[in-house]
Design a protein around this motif. Structure first.
Motif, mmCIF file in Angstrom:
data_model
loop_
_atom_site.group_PDB
_atom_site.id
_atom_site.type_symbol
_atom_site.label_atom_id
_atom_site.label_comp_id
_atom_site.label_asym_id
_atom_site.label_seq_id
_atom_site.Cartn_x
_atom_site.Cartn_y
_atom_site.Cartn_z
ATOM 1 N N LYS A 160 -108.911 -9.388 43.450
ATOM 2 C CA LYS A 160 -108.919 -10.758 42.930
ATOM 3 C C LYS A 160 -107.622 -11.074 42.187
ATOM 4 O O LYS A 160 -107.565 -11.998 41.376
ATOM 5 N N ASN A 161 -106.604 -10.244 42.422
ATOM 6 C CA ASN A 161 -105.235 -10.536 41.960
ATOM 7 C C ASN A 161 -105.049 -10.461 40.448
ATOM 8 O O ASN A 161 -104.221 -11.179 39.883
ATOM 9 N N SER A 162 -105.808 -9.585 39.800
ATOM 10 C CA SER A 162 -105.691 -9.494 38.344
ATOM 11 C C SER A 162 -104.270 -9.144 37.901
ATOM 12 O O SER A 162 -103.806 -9.622 36.867
ATOM 13 N N THR A 163 -103.572 -8.325 38.678
ATOM 14 C CA THR A 163 -102.243 -7.898 38.224
ATOM 15 C C THR A 163 -101.217 -9.034 38.250
ATOM 16 O O THR A 163 -100.215 -8.973 37.558
ATOM 17 N N GLU A 164 -101.510 -10.070 39.032
ATOM 18 C CA GLU A 164 -100.566 -11.205 39.061
ATOM 19 C C GLU A 164 -100.501 -11.921 37.717
ATOM 20 O O GLU A 164 -99.548 -12.660 37.447
ATOM 21 N N PHE A 165 -101.531 -11.721 36.884
ATOM 22 C CA PHE A 165 -101.564 -12.414 35.597
ATOM 23 C C PHE A 165 -100.810 -11.670 34.493
ATOM 24 O O PHE A 165 -100.601 -12.215 33.415
ATOM 25 N N LEU A 166 -100.418 -10.445 34.768
ATOM 26 C CA LEU A 166 -99.769 -9.659 33.707
ATOM 27 C C LEU A 166 -98.501 -10.329 33.165
ATOM 28 O O LEU A 166 -98.350 -10.451 31.944
ATOM 29 N N PRO A 167 -97.587 -10.801 34.035
ATOM 30 C CA PRO A 167 -96.390 -11.458 33.485
ATOM 31 C C PRO A 167 -96.740 -12.719 32.702
ATOM 32 O O PRO A 167 -96.117 -13.011 31.677
ATOM 33 N N TYR A 168 -97.757 -13.448 33.163
ATOM 34 C CA TYR A 168 -98.166 -14.661 32.447
ATOM 35 C C TYR A 168 -98.658 -14.304 31.045
ATOM 36 O O TYR A 168 -98.287 -14.963 30.062
ATOM 37 N N ILE A 169 -99.466 -13.278 30.950
ATOM 38 C CA ILE A 169 -99.987 -12.870 29.636
ATOM 39 C C ILE A 169 -98.837 -12.410 28.738
ATOM 40 O O ILE A 169 -98.783 -12.756 27.558
ATOM 41 N N GLU A 170 -97.913 -11.643 29.306
ATOM 42 C CA GLU A 170 -96.743 -11.192 28.526
ATOM 43 C C GLU A 170 -95.991 -12.387 27.955
ATOM 44 O O GLU A 170 -95.607 -12.407 26.781
ATOM 45 N N ASN A 171 -95.782 -13.387 28.784
ATOM 46 C CA ASN A 171 -95.053 -14.573 28.332
ATOM 47 C C ASN A 171 -95.822 -15.340 27.271
ATOM 48 O O ASN A 171 -95.237 -15.828 26.302
ATOM 49 N N GLU A 172 -97.130 -15.456 27.464
ATOM 50 C CA GLU A 172 -97.946 -16.173 26.482
ATOM 51 C C GLU A 172 -97.923 -15.460 25.129
ATOM 52 O O GLU A 172 -97.897 -16.093 24.081
ATOM 53 N N ILE A 173 -97.949 -14.134 25.149
ATOM 54 C CA ILE A 173 -97.881 -13.365 23.901
ATOM 55 C C ILE A 173 -96.596 -13.717 23.148
ATOM 56 O O ILE A 173 -96.604 -13.959 21.945
ATOM 57 N N LEU A 174 -95.496 -13.771 23.895
ATOM 58 C CA LEU A 174 -94.207 -14.100 23.280
ATOM 59 C C LEU A 174 -94.182 -15.548 22.797
ATOM 60 O O LEU A 174 -93.803 -15.828 21.664
ATOM 61 N N ASP A 175 -94.620 -16.467 23.664
ATOM 62 C CA ASP A 175 -94.611 -17.899 23.308
ATOM 63 C C ASP A 175 -95.435 -18.164 22.056
ATOM 64 O O ASP A 175 -95.069 -18.985 21.215
ATOM 65 N N ARG A 176 -96.566 -17.501 21.972
ATOM 66 C CA ARG A 176 -97.495 -17.755 20.869
ATOM 67 C C ARG A 176 -97.148 -16.928 19.629
ATOM 68 O O ARG A 176 -97.754 -17.102 18.574
ATOM 69 N N GLY A 177 -96.200 -15.994 19.808
ATOM 70 C CA GLY A 177 -95.839 -15.136 18.680
ATOM 71 C C GLY A 177 -96.965 -14.212 18.266
ATOM 72 O O GLY A 177 -97.085 -13.840 17.093
ATOM 73 N N LEU A 178 -97.774 -13.817 19.237
ATOM 74 C CA LEU A 178 -98.887 -12.910 18.947
ATOM 75 C C LEU A 178 -98.381 -11.479 18.777
ATOM 76 O O LEU A 178 -97.482 -11.041 19.494
ATOM 77 N N ASP A 179 -98.976 -10.766 17.833
ATOM 78 C CA ASP A 179 -98.719 -9.338 17.702
ATOM 79 C C ASP A 179 -99.715 -8.639 18.632
ATOM 80 O O ASP A 179 -100.792 -8.214 18.216
ATOM 81 N N ALA A 180 -99.354 -8.622 19.916
ATOM 82 C CA ALA A 180 -100.293 -8.130 20.926
ATOM 83 C C ALA A 180 -99.548 -7.368 22.011
ATOM 84 O O ALA A 180 -98.358 -7.596 22.252
ATOM 85 N N GLN A 181 -100.264 -6.470 22.648
ATOM 86 C CA GLN A 181 -99.716 -5.692 23.765
ATOM 87 C C GLN A 181 -100.683 -5.818 24.928
ATOM 88 O O GLN A 181 -101.903 -5.806 24.725
ATOM 89 N N VAL A 182 -100.147 -5.961 26.124
ATOM 90 C CA VAL A 182 -101.013 -6.022 27.304
ATOM 91 C C VAL A 182 -100.824 -4.760 28.127
ATOM 92 O O VAL A 182 -99.701 -4.268 28.289
ATOM 93 N N THR A 183 -101.925 -4.198 28.586
ATOM 94 C CA THR A 183 -101.910 -2.948 29.333
ATOM 95 C C THR A 183 -102.842 -3.082 30.530
ATOM 96 O O THR A 183 -103.982 -3.537 30.379
ATOM 97 N N SER A 184 -102.347 -2.703 31.700
ATOM 98 C CA SER A 184 -103.213 -2.679 32.883
ATOM 99 C C SER A 184 -104.020 -1.390 32.874
ATOM 100 O O SER A 184 -103.618 -0.404 32.249
#
Lengths: 101, 101
Positions: free
Chosen positions: B27-51
Motif C-alpha cells: 500500500k506504498n507506506s514507504t512513499e510517505f517517508l520523505p513527506y513525513i521527514e519534511n513535515e517534521i522539519l517544517d513543523r519544527g517537531l523534535d521527532a524521528q521517523v523510522t521504517s
C-alpha cells in the motif's frame, strides 16, 4: 486490537528499498531477532519485537530501543547483553551498562 | 546522544532478509517517508521517523505507531491523514479518526 506493553525495536539498517546494508546489520543484529522472540515467550513478557530501518545511531550499534520507556541500548552484540536488557525490563529498571545516554 | 521527543514508526513490511513485500509496503507506506521527514522539519517537531519490518497489524495498514505516546494509527493512506496525525501530535491530542484501539 492488542497492543504490546513493551515494544522492542532492533535496528536492521534497512534502506528505503529494503536492502539491509548499514552498520547494525553488518554486526548481525537481525540474527538476534529469533532469540528475542523466544525470550519474550519464555519470560511471558507482553512484548513485541520489530526490526527497523536505520535509527541513526550507527556509532553505537547494534542498537535496540524499547518503548514506551524510551531506553536506547547499544552495542547489543550478544545474547548475554539481550538477557541483561530483558532482565531489567522485567525488573522495571534499566540495563545501565548498555544504556545510550 | 540526542534522542527524539517523538519517535514515529512506519511499517514497511520488511522481512528478515530485507525484502519489503507485506501489505503495508504494497500500500506504498514507504512513499510517505520523505513527506513525513519534511513535515517534521517544517513543523519544527523534535521527532524521528523510522521504517520497520512487519508490525503484525496488517489488516489495518499502512500502520504508523508513535512513541512514547504509544498510539497506533491506520490506515495511513494519504498525506492528509499524515497531516491529521501530526496536527494531533503538535496539539498533544490524538487523531481519533485513525486510531487503532
Amino acid at each position: 486490537m492488542d497492543k504490546p506493553q513493551h515494544h522492542i525495536f532492533v535496528c536492521a539498517s534497512f534502506r528505503a528499498g529494503g536492502e539491509a546494508k548499514g552498520s547494525c546489520h553488518k554486526k548481525n543484529s537481525t540474527e538476534f531477532l529469533p532469540y528475542i522472540e523466544n525470550e519474550i515467550l519464555d519470560r511471558g513478557l507482553d512484548a513485541q519485537v520489530t526490526s527497523t530501518g536505520c535509527m541513526k545511531a550507527c556509532d553505537y550499534g547494534p542498537v535496540m530501543v524499547i518503548y514506551p520507556g524510551g531506553h536506547w541500548y547499544g552495542p547489543v552484540e550478544s545474547e548475554d547483553v539481550i538477557d541483561e536488557i530483558l532482565d531489567a525490563l522485567e525488573d522495571r529498571t534499566v540495563a545501565e551498562n548498555y544504556l545510550l545516554s
